[in-house]
Enzyme design. Structure first.
Site, PDB file in Angstrom:
ATOM      1  CG  HIS A 168      -2.006  -0.922   1.275  1.00 50.24           C
ATOM      2  ND1 HIS A 168      -2.255  -1.759   2.345  1.00 50.24           N
ATOM      3  CD2 HIS A 168      -2.985  -1.185   0.374  1.00 50.24           C
ATOM      4  CE1 HIS A 168      -3.335  -2.494   2.085  1.00 50.24           C
ATOM      5  NE2 HIS A 168      -3.785  -2.166   0.902  1.00 50.24           N
ATOM      6  CB  CYS A 255      -2.991  -2.130   8.799  1.00 56.10           C
ATOM      7  SG  CYS A 255      -1.396  -1.904   8.101  1.00 56.10           S
TER       8      CYS A 255
HETATM    9  C1  CIR Z   1      -3.331  -7.715   3.241  1.00 53.04           C
HETATM   10  O1  CIR Z   1      -2.508  -8.187   2.462  1.00 53.04           O
HETATM   11  O2  CIR Z   1      -4.359  -7.168   2.865  1.00 53.04           O
HETATM   12  C2  CIR Z   1      -3.077  -7.832   4.723  1.00 53.04           C
HETATM   13  N1  CIR Z   1      -2.341  -9.028   4.978  1.00 53.04           N
HETATM   14  C3  CIR Z   1      -2.328  -6.617   5.235  1.00 53.04           C
HETATM   15  C4  CIR Z   1      -3.108  -5.351   5.156  1.00 53.04           C
HETATM   16  C5  CIR Z   1      -2.372  -4.190   5.681  1.00 53.04           C
HETATM   17  N2  CIR Z   1      -3.173  -3.031   5.646  1.00 53.04           N
HETATM   18  C6  CIR Z   1      -2.717  -1.800   5.509  1.00 53.04           C
HETATM   19  O3  CIR Z   1      -1.532  -1.594   5.261  1.00 53.04           O
HETATM   20  N3  CIR Z   1      -3.579  -0.802   5.542  1.00 53.04           N
END
Ligand code: CIR
Length: 264
Positions: A168, A255
């Site tokens: 991201h 996140c």
């Molecule tokens: C994913 O790959 O979607 C999750 N394992 C990690 C999400 C992390 N989210 C974020 O950076 N906002």
């Protein structure tokens, strides 16, 4: 008080036992749920210490990545926008979040186009604009829809690029105050932060870039001493939070929460 750094509320979600099946770019080991719960508790306690109300939602076993609530919505003072995550296994997480935001906000709108995909991790809100990184999870249609939805609230969106191979946009940067951004060099080299003061993440400590400024404190993942010292030297109050288990799933500080001050 800046709406992009100071918040009355946060929403978190308890990690599910199914977290062991969470998405990851590279397999560097299975996350340990019990240790993740300890880290999560420290994170929530730190948010609460700033005076904010933290709403803790229960685990959702059907969604292994549901602890990463940031990706489900964009919360602005005027209203909330429900996202459409680009990861198929995460699409249903947005609908799980929507009723909680409807209970707190007067206005909740949704990204709804069948071809529109956008995740909150690709969105950095600053005092003057909303930067959205195109990525493997966030596409042009999603960004165009977000742009239309937030315009009536007086927000402008600027499309930028998430570096290749980076999950991201905010995996690589965070807002520290209204004009200061912590960023990896691989991201800031694209020139996307013109007009901001950039504090560079130390080389080799790229995983330290995903921090959050929450009220008067910066929460950062533990274990990155050079970047920690750079943030401290710039005058910010800082708390280090264990992140070893979320890091196995490409997750960091941002996140784990939605942060906002709803206008009813
Ligand atoms: C994913 O790959 O979607 C999750 N394992 C990690 C999400 C992390 N989210 C974020 O950076 N906002």
């Amino acid at each position: 008080m800046s709406f992009s750094t100071h918040f009355s509320h946060a929403i978190t979600r308890r990690p599910a036992a199914s977290i062991t099946a969470g998405l990851r770019a590279v397999d560097i080991g299975t996350p340990d749920l019990s240790l993740m719960l300890d880290h999560h508790a420290a994170y929530i306690a730190t948010l609460r210490e700033t005076g904010a109300t933290v709403i803790e939602l229960p685990a959702l076993e059907a969604f292994p990545d549901s602890v990463f609530v940031e990706d489900t919505a964009l919360c602005l003072p005027e209203g909330a926008v429900i996202m459409r995550p680009g990861a198929p296994s995460r699409l249903g997480e947005a609908a799980e979040m929507a009723p909680h935001l409807r209970a707190l906000y007067g206005q909740v709108v949704e990204i709804s186009g069948a071809d529109s995909f956008i995740e909150g991790g690709d969105i950095l809100v600053t005092e003057r604009e909303i930067l959205v990184g195109r990525s493997a999870r966030t596409n042009a249609a999603g960004i165009a829809e977000l742009t239309r939805l937030v315009a009536p609230w007086g927000h402008s969106v600027r499309e930028v690029h998430t570096p290749p191979g980076v999950l991201h946009f905010k995996t690589d940067c965070s807002l520290l105050d209204s004009y200061t951004i912590l960023s990896t060099t691989r991201l800031s080299a694209s020139g996307c932060f013109g007009g901001y003061r950039v504090i560079p993440v130390a080389e080799g400590e790229e995983a330290a870039a995903n921090t959050i400024r929450f009220n008067d404190v910066v929460l950062m993942p533990a274990g990155f001493p050079k970047t920690r010292d750079a943030i401290l030297a710039a005058g910010f109050a800082l708390r280090e939070i264990g992140n070893s288990e979320c890091a196995k799933l490409d997750g960091g500080m941002s996140c784990l929460s939605l942060r906002f001050t709803p206008r009813a």
